[in-house]
Structure formats: structure tokens, C-alpha cells
Design an enzyme around this catalytic site. Sequence first.
Site, PDB file in Angstrom:
ATOM      1  N   ASP A   1      74.442  15.858  33.652  1.00  0.00           N
ATOM      2  CA  ASP A   1      73.280  16.702  33.373  1.00  0.00           C
ATOM      3  C   ASP A   1      72.741  16.376  31.972  1.00  0.00           C
ATOM      4  O   ASP A   1      73.381  15.673  31.200  1.00  0.00           O
ATOM      5  CB  ASP A   1      73.722  18.173  33.462  1.00  0.00           C
TER       6      ASP A   1
ATOM      7  N   ASP B   1      65.793  21.706  37.826  1.00  0.00           N
ATOM      8  CA  ASP B   1      65.670  23.173  37.742  1.00  0.00           C
ATOM      9  C   ASP B   1      64.387  23.702  38.375  1.00  0.00           C
ATOM     10  O   ASP B   1      63.479  24.192  37.686  1.00  0.00           O
ATOM     11  CB  ASP B   1      65.729  23.602  36.273  1.00  0.00           C
TER      12      ASP B   1
ATOM     13  N   GLU C   1      68.463  13.160  29.759  1.00  0.00           N
ATOM     14  CA  GLU C   1      67.124  12.572  29.495  1.00  0.00           C
ATOM     15  C   GLU C   1      67.087  11.865  28.143  1.00  0.00           C
ATOM     16  O   GLU C   1      66.303  10.929  28.006  1.00  0.00           O
ATOM     17  CB  GLU C   1      66.055  13.660  29.551  1.00  0.00           C
TER      18      GLU C   1
END
Length: 791
Positions: free
Chosen positions: A438, A510, A441
Site C-alpha cells: 500500500d 479507496d 505512489e
Amino acid sequence: MPKINIKINTVKIGKKFNILLLFTQQIYMQLLEEIDGFLKTFGDGMLKDRISYSLTRDRYDSIYYKKLNMKKIGRFLSAEKSNKYVYFHFENYDLKVEARGDGVFKFSWTDGPKLPVENIEFDDLQLHDNTVSVGNYSISLDENGLYLKDQDGKLIYQGYIPDFNEVLSQSLRIFGDDLFSGLGEKAGPINLRGHVYRLWNHDAKGSYGPDSDPLYLNIPVLLHLHDDVSYLIFFENAGDATVDIGFSREDKVTFYFKSKPMVYYVITGDIKSIYSKFSEITGKPYRPPYWAFGFQQSRYSYMSSAEVRSIVDRFNELGIPLSAIYLDIDYMDEFKVFTFNSDRFWDVKDLTKYLGERGVRLITIMEPNVKMEPGYTIYDEAVKNGYFIKYPDGNIFYAPVWPLMAAFPDFSRNDVREWWGKKYDFMKKNGVSGFWHDMNEPAIFVAWGDNSMALSAAQSNGSHSEVHNLFGYYMDKAAYDHLSKTERPFILSRSGWAGISRYAWIWTGDTETSWKEMKQNLLTILHMSASGISLTGCDIGGFVGSPDAELFIRWLQSAIFYPLFRVHSNKKSKRREPWEFGEKYLGIIRDIIKLRHSFLPQIYSEAISSSITGIPMIRPVYWYSSNPDMLLVDDEYLFGDSILVAPIFSEHSTSRIVKLPPGLWYNLYSDEKVFGEIKVEAPLNMIPIYIRSGSIIARDEGKLILHVFHSEEGESAKIYIDAGGEDSELDISVSKDGKINIHRGSSIKAVTIKFHGVYVKGITINGNTKYIEDNLFEIEEGVNELQLIFQ
Ligand code: GLC
């Protein structure tokens, strides 16, 4: 935080304000500490870190980040063949043209950071009168750009001469009613035309819905369909870019890149072959383990071993299949990656053993941020060995994420990846079976500005501004390269770049909980398919919010053939385990999950096939029909070539129109043969699913059954069957007149066949005839040929 003294500095806050700082940073920080303490009760306790990071980033970027300043291309001068290639010489640049006769073209204008693409072999080109030819294609040039044509002179692609300055821009011609899809993970409509998108991997900040942009995974790749011709354009560029798809000018797509290189590929042919060829450049999907396709249950967060045990027990008691359960960030000790909280997960080894005995795997979230804490081994080792990303002046790049101030390994380096990869052994020793990457980025908690790394932060393959979109990709590679030495890993990642399926699965992050977002998920997944990504899925039920039973059930149904079949939700969402919706709905939910599990052999086989061909598993209807009417079908999808799913996407709806690609299709439940456009009833317990006639589908119904869906032309399939981590191949064909040929790997013993659409009375093997019931029969081991006796 490294202490840096500055007396006076100009700092950019957001884009709007420039303020003059008259304090030293230490005084400023002290003040913030006070404010932070005050805000702690209702803030996230990170205000000081957020502001401190945002200030530091702005200061570094104002010194070290430099915009491009490129010379114009200038006039075209001449064309020259050199070795196998052709150069078009312009005043200030030489355009190198490479090509393959099967429709792969590479155009290189500049150099730039080295990106992870394969060096494919190109063919020998011919050059006459400034026109290049190869195979059945030609490329010519005039003052308006480059034209790619087929042997009949049909224009496939027109790219204008790029414009270089502070950005590198490349425009493409739009022809008429063109369709565009791709760009990685986009929350746009089925046709991206008429919109502007940014390509910058970005944490959607906790929740997003349709049209939100950019999201976590962006790729400069675009599929362009016009007049029955299609091509895909892929730019080797991992920096910030914007794409205007016929928004400013109806007849043009323009890509604007803020960094180098300007190198791109144009790939043409039929759609499936385009993706095979694309995968030769960016890599083919890896072979995942069989279990990864089963139902997965997640939540932010299951808080203790005891809680996980009790959930798994409940699945067992209720007879609901469960393949894996997840631990979100709260399993860690103070959010330190590669640790377990010793109060709540002290017995993780026993937990994984307990789950294993019940056929359930444990998957843990893994963060790329490493808590800044001297004494914490991962941190200490990385500091000592210089593994963290640094600012250009050599200071480590620190920024706040879950564990407060953290540093980030430079995953672009081989040695760092090797070091990081080995750390997964600790998790494996504790029995963890899969990993969920997770925040890669990478996401950063900022006070203002972009919520990722400073543009000037230096990585081994370039400055962050040039290679930002590769951060997650290399984290996935680090884990994959190590884990795949001993097993087929399961890695689920939020971010990535072109070719990410060679290392990881991607989910859409999300998303909000809403009917429109449920449908948007499908479109986003289709854009990922159009970008060559095969292993995809979403948070079933949406991440933020609490679906009612109807929405949850429809969402579960819509995802029935998404490669990833995972329920996940936010902390504040209501519990979402199958029994949470009450007795009335439990049966429906259990049946959907069971239906999914019955298709696992087919889903697995398709995944292996995708790893061989490079063709993504989830496909839009327009791949299979040249009818312009079918181009914009945005509420159906195909899984492989043979299965069409038409989910219900509207509230309180119990019927819908299904548009079927050409040919005859079987209703999965009734065996009714249908074609064209039909209306179907779909009460809450029903997912409209259709099987193409002529296909053979593998299902697990206690034993493996191959379902043959009769067609006038016969049926055939190549099926890959999981044989304990290895793949066994089964080739089966049924001729028009009912002769079956079957070849299977040694681990496949007897095979059961069920016929649909035609009455089979019996079978003849070696002259012996046997009558059968229910169109069902077995082909024993060693039998490779038999004759069907039709009514
Ligand atoms: C991010 C992820 C989400 C996860 C949460 C906590 O928002 O996208 O899936 O539950 O972080 O780790």
C-alpha cells in the site's frame, strides 16, 4: 528531521502564496510543536511533521528541481538508413525509427532515464523517398508528421511532429468517432475522449468516486480505435504528464511530458495481438498461485489474532469458502514495516498454523515507509548502507506517513531491492502467505502541495520528477524477485507502471461506497486492461461507506470474475463479513461466493493463459464486435473469450438489457441459447452470465467438470489445471460430428464432461458403446479419443 538553519528563505505554499520566512526553522518548529499538541485531540497529530516536510520539500525543490529547457526540433533535413534502422534527421534532433513487420514501431527522439522495458529485436527496414517500409506497413513523413499505413494505404496512425520546450508534447490525430481507452487506472467513461487526464501516481486521499483524477497508477499508454483499425501508443516515460484527448481540440490527442525521454511505440494489429506484442515490451503477467483467486476477506483493521480466528471460524461454521484474510496496518508495532504488535499479534505463528489447517492464508499489508527510529533494525541497516532515497545534497529524504517521520528505500537499486526482498523471509517464517503493498505512489502526509515525494529527491534511475511513476513498480519487483525464488507469490499493489502484472495485482484503491462507483470500478478495470494490466480488482462494497445488503450483493456479483475477489472496507465502515447483513441475505452471499469458487479452475486457467499470451483477462465488449452500437457498452464485461457478465448496476433493479457480441450464447443457469440484444430478469440472487457457444469451461463441482457448450462448428479449448503449484495442460476438441480428442498432462487423470445445448445419448470408445445420463460422462485416464452418439 535533519536540522537545517536558514535565516531568510522564500517558500512556496501551495501554488498560490509566497511567504517570506523571517524565523529560523528551529523557532518555527517549536511553535508548530505547540500548535500540534493543541490540535492533537482532533487533528491527526502530524501537523508539525506535515508542515515541516512541506517546507523542506519546497525549499529543496526550489533549489534543485529544474524544468526542462529543450531546443525546438527544427526543420526536417534528410532520411538515412543506418544498419537495420532509419534516421529522420531534423535540425536539432535525429528521430530513430525501428519497426517489426508484425506491426510494432518505435520512435526515439531523445534519451532519458533508463526505464524497465525489454529491448525487443526489430526487422530490417527499407527506405525509399523518405518512406520506410516493413512487412505490410509503411511510414512516411511530411511537415504534418508521421503517417503509418497498411498495404492498402489505409491510415492507421498519424502522429504530428512533437514540440519541445519546457514540456515535450506529442499530438496524434483523431479521425472521427474514435474510442480511446487506457492510461492505467482512470475513473473515466468507457471512451476517454473529450477529457484531460494527468499521469502522476497519486494517493486519492482516502476516498474517491467517478471522474477523480489522477489515481494511484498511471501509464502513458492509450488504445485508439477508429474505422475498424486500432493501434496502441505507449510512451517510455515515468514522469509527470498530462493527456488532452480531444478536449481542447476535437481532432487531436496531445501528450505533454514534463521530463524525458520522448520515446514511444505504436503497435497495431487486431486488439488481442496488440496486447501480446505490448507485453513483449513491458513484460507478461506472472503466474499467480491458485488460492489467490478465491474469496478474500479484509478490513481496516482486524485488531488481534483472536479476532481473526473468530472470523475464520465463522466462515467455517457457515460453510462459506474463504481463501485468505488480511491484516491492515494495525498489526504492526507502531506502523513499523516487518514487525508485529506483540500485544495483539504475539502468536502470529500459531495463528497462521490455525488458519492453514482451515485452508485460509494470511496476507499482511506492507508499507514502503520506514519509521525514522534509531534502534529499529530496518531503519538502522538502511541508514548504514545508504539505502534510503536522499535529497541531492546527500540528506536523507524524510516525510510523514503512518509511522510519523519515515524514510523510503530506493527500490530502483538492485542492492536495495535484494535487501528489502530478503526481509519478507521474516514474514514467511511467521506463516504469512501474501503481501499487500500500500501507499507506494509513494503517499505522503503533507500540509500542502503534492502528496508525494519531493521532485528533486534523487533515485538511482533519475530524479523523482523523472521516475515518480515507477516507485511502486520497483517495490513490487523487490518482493517478487525474492519471493518467486521459492514460490508463486501473491503481491497486491496499489501503485505501479506499465507491465506491473509481471510482479503484482492491482486493486482500485479507496473508492467511495455508491452505486455509481460500483459501475465505475468496472470501467476503471477496463481501462487497466486496455493498459495491459491483467490482475485487477476492487474493494467489494467500496472502501469508504457502508453498503446496504442490496448494494453489497450487487457489488459482489459484479466482481464475480474480477481476478481479485476481495471485500475490504475502511475503519469507520460498518462490518462487512457475509453474515453482517442478516440471515435474510446470508444465503445469497454464500451462493455468490460458492459460484465464484466453482469457477476457480476456469479463472486460474485464464490467468495462466494470460501469462503466456500477455492478453489481459477482463475485456470490454467492443473487443468482440465491430458493430458501432457495441462500442460504448459500458456495463458488461467478458472474462477471457468465453464468459460474459452483465451485472446489475442500478438500485432496486431486477432486470436489464444485455447486448451480446456476435454468435450464440448460453444462459449459464437455464442453458437457453440467446443472441443479439435481450432482456433478462435478474432478481437479487441472480447475476446474468452467458457462455459463448463453442467454448469449454472448467469448473470445480466437488470434482473437475469440463462443460462443453455446443456449437455447429464444434468446440475446443486449452485448459491449464493447477497441479500443486505446477500447471498441467489439457487440450480438448470436439468435431462437428462428435469426435472428441483429448490430450492431458500426466497429472490429470479421469476427466468428467458435461454437454450443453445438444442431447448426447452415449459414447463409443474403441468400438464399445455406453449409454449415458444427464449429458454427463467420464473420459478415463489413457483414453484420448471417443465418439459421441447424438440423439
Ligand atoms: C489506504 C489503503 C486502504 C487501507 C488504508 C489503511 O487508504 O488504500 O486500503 O485500508 O490505507 O492501511
